[in-house]
Design a protein around this motif. Structure first.
Motif, short mmCIF file in Angstrom:
data_model
loop_
_atom_site.label_atom_id
_atom_site.label_comp_id
_atom_site.label_asym_id
_atom_site.label_seq_id
_atom_site.Cartn_x
_atom_site.Cartn_y
_atom_site.Cartn_z
N VAL A 175 0.83 -1.20 0.00
CA VAL A 175 0.00 0.00 0.00
C VAL A 175 0.87 1.25 0.00
O VAL A 175 0.65 2.18 -0.79
N ARG A 176 1.87 1.30 0.87
CA ARG A 176 2.78 2.45 0.90
C ARG A 176 3.53 2.59 -0.42
O ARG A 176 3.66 3.69 -0.97
N ALA A 177 4.05 1.47 -0.93
CA ALA A 177 4.86 1.52 -2.14
C ALA A 177 4.03 1.92 -3.35
O ALA A 177 4.48 2.72 -4.19
N LEU A 178 2.82 1.40 -3.47
CA LEU A 178 1.95 1.77 -4.58
C LEU A 178 1.55 3.24 -4.51
O LEU A 178 1.51 3.93 -5.54
N ALA A 179 1.28 3.72 -3.30
CA ALA A 179 0.91 5.13 -3.14
C ALA A 179 2.05 6.04 -3.57
O ALA A 179 1.84 7.06 -4.26
N ALA A 180 3.28 5.69 -3.19
CA ALA A 180 4.44 6.51 -3.55
C ALA A 180 4.65 6.50 -5.06
O ALA A 180 4.97 7.54 -5.66
N TRP A 181 4.48 5.35 -5.70
CA TRP A 181 4.68 5.25 -7.15
C TRP A 181 3.59 6.01 -7.92
O TRP A 181 3.87 6.75 -8.86
N LEU A 182 2.34 5.85 -7.51
CA LEU A 182 1.24 6.53 -8.20
C LEU A 182 1.33 8.04 -8.05
O LEU A 182 1.04 8.80 -8.98
N LYS A 183 1.74 8.48 -6.87
CA LYS A 183 1.86 9.92 -6.64
C LYS A 183 2.94 10.54 -7.52
O LYS A 183 2.74 11.63 -8.08
N GLU A 184 4.06 9.87 -7.67
CA GLU A 184 5.16 10.43 -8.44
C GLU A 184 5.00 10.21 -9.94
O GLU A 184 5.32 11.09 -10.73
N SER A 185 4.51 9.05 -10.33
CA SER A 185 4.44 8.73 -11.76
C SER A 185 3.32 9.47 -12.48
O SER A 185 3.39 9.67 -13.69
N LYS A 186 2.26 9.84 -11.74
CA LYS A 186 1.08 10.51 -12.32
C LYS A 186 0.38 9.61 -13.35
O LYS A 186 -0.37 10.11 -14.20
N VAL A 187 0.60 8.31 -13.27
CA VAL A 187 -0.07 7.38 -14.17
C VAL A 187 -1.51 7.21 -13.70
O VAL A 187 -1.76 6.80 -12.56
N THR A 188 -2.47 7.53 -14.56
CA THR A 188 -3.89 7.44 -14.20
C THR A 188 -4.65 6.43 -15.03
O THR A 188 -5.82 6.16 -14.76
N SER A 189 -4.02 5.90 -16.06
CA SER A 189 -4.68 4.89 -16.91
C SER A 189 -3.60 4.06 -17.59
O SER A 189 -2.43 4.43 -17.64
N GLY A 190 -4.04 2.93 -18.11
CA GLY A 190 -3.09 2.06 -18.81
C GLY A 190 -2.22 1.25 -17.86
O GLY A 190 -2.57 1.04 -16.69
N TYR A 191 -1.09 0.82 -18.35
CA TYR A 191 -0.21 -0.03 -17.54
C TYR A 191 0.39 0.74 -16.37
O TYR A 191 0.79 1.89 -16.51
N LEU A 192 0.43 0.06 -15.23
CA LEU A 192 0.91 0.70 -14.01
C LEU A 192 2.43 0.85 -14.01
O LEU A 192 2.97 1.88 -13.63
N PHE A 193 3.11 -0.18 -14.46
CA PHE A 193 4.58 -0.19 -14.46
C PHE A 193 5.06 -0.02 -15.90
O PHE A 193 5.19 -0.99 -16.64
N ARG A 194 5.34 1.24 -16.27
CA ARG A 194 5.74 1.55 -17.64
C ARG A 194 7.24 1.36 -17.82
O ARG A 194 8.01 1.25 -16.87
N LYS A 195 7.66 1.35 -19.06
CA LYS A 195 9.08 1.32 -19.37
C LYS A 195 9.74 2.59 -18.85
O LYS A 195 9.14 3.66 -18.82
N ILE A 196 10.99 2.45 -18.43
CA ILE A 196 11.77 3.59 -17.95
C ILE A 196 12.77 3.98 -19.02
O ILE A 196 13.57 3.16 -19.48
N ALA A 197 12.70 5.24 -19.45
CA ALA A 197 13.61 5.75 -20.46
C ALA A 197 14.84 6.36 -19.79
O ALA A 197 14.94 6.42 -18.56
#
Length: 310
Positions: A175-197
């Motif tokens: 829960v903590r880790a997902l919250a931190a990732w969602l807050k920073e990534s701003k991903v709101t749709s599609g795949y949760l774990f995107r490729k990193i450029a």
């Protein structure tokens, strides 16, 4: 081998092939070729025929996740830095191999680690999670997977109800880790774990991170905390989570099967393969098993027990 040729030798991830200029000049990554693939398949068949049993990927432990958590949360690793064109993920110094990833990629890894570990998922299942698979209810996150490797029909797939862990187990808390990732990534749709450029940037394309990229990042992270990454693979989290729930959380085998969506038919003893492997690190030296004066175990954050018999 692919990592050594691709990253350390700078040959990239192109298939091994003859150059367009001809003359028999071969370019690309030698480990990514039809010849090598055919050889490895033949080698595996030969080993099976002579009775050799392949070792499973070594299980990740809660102790290793704690080390990764503390290292990734150091200010120099967790801080988000502005992108500078031309800067590669390994860092501007060129020879500083410790600067392989910034704050964003480490947040992604923390979320992926904990979800795979606690939910005992294959990593191809984790990387295919989409934002709409998550439901937030107060402090609870419910993960609805529309697919499972061993379950073909979505109607039979039960959701994972994830609750916040105590602060002493923050390194294991999805829960903590997902919250931190969602807050920073701003991903709101599609795949949760995107490729990193390059430059610690999240890919704008709606495409999931590949297993190959994740494995490379995961092994780099293990090197950060002076752990040999060779025995570990993407299956390490599924095995490690199973062992954690059984040994440290004292879950019964039936409860583990229920949580993981596994069959409770124990005839094939598949679950034993996750719990026991000669490739895993021993939890306690054999010579100490019956020693009445051996050191107590780490105190449990929940029941406060610290005796070895607990």
């Amino acid at each position: 081998m692919t990592y050594a040729f691709g990253r350390l030798s700078g040959l990239g991830n192109l298939t091994w092939h003859e150059s367009d200029i001809g003359g028999g000049l071969m370019v690309g990554n030698p480990s990514i070729s039809i010849e090598v693939s055919s050889y490895m398949c033949s080698l595996r068949r030969c080993k099976v025929q002579v009775g050799e049993v392949a070792n499973s990927a070594r299980a990740i432990t809660s102790e290793i996740l704690l080390k990764l958590y503390h290292y990734n949360h150091l200010p120099e690793n967790w801080t988000i830095r502005a992108y500078q064109p031309g800067e590669r993920m390994r860092g501007g110094s060129g020879n500083d191999l410790s600067r392989w990833g910034g704050g964003r990629v480490r947040r992604l890894l923390s979320a992926a680690y904990t979800v795979a570990f606690i939910c005992m998922l294959h990593f191809d299942e984790v990387l295919k999670i989409q934002v709409h698979d998550l439901r937030v209810h107060d402090t609870q996150i419910v993960l609805h997977l529309p697919f499972r490797k061993l379950i073909k029909m979505a109607v039979y797939i039960k959701p994972f109800h994830l609750w916040p862990f105590s602060s002493s187990e923050a390194h294991l808390c999805p829960v903590r880790a997902l919250a931190a990732w969602l807050k920073e990534s701003k991903v709101t749709s599609g795949y949760l774990f995107r490729k990193i450029a390059s430059g610690d940037r999240i890919s704008e394309a709606n495409s999931p991170m590949s297993s190959e990229q994740f494995l490379e990042l995961f092994r780099n992270n293990l090197l950060d905390v002076d752990i040999d990454p060779t025995p570990y693979g993407t299956h390490s989290f599924r095995r490690g989570g199973c062992q954690f729930l059984h040994v440290e959380k004292h879950w019964s085998l039936r409860r583990i099967c229920e949580w993981g969506g596994w069959s409770v038919e124990f005839t094939n003893m598949t679950i034993v393969k996750y719990l026991i492997s000669s490739n895993d690190d021993p939890t306690e030296p054999r010579e100490q098993f019956l020693n009445p004066n051996r050191q107590p175990m780490v105190k449990c954050s929940q029941c406060r027990r610290c005796c070895s018999c607990g």
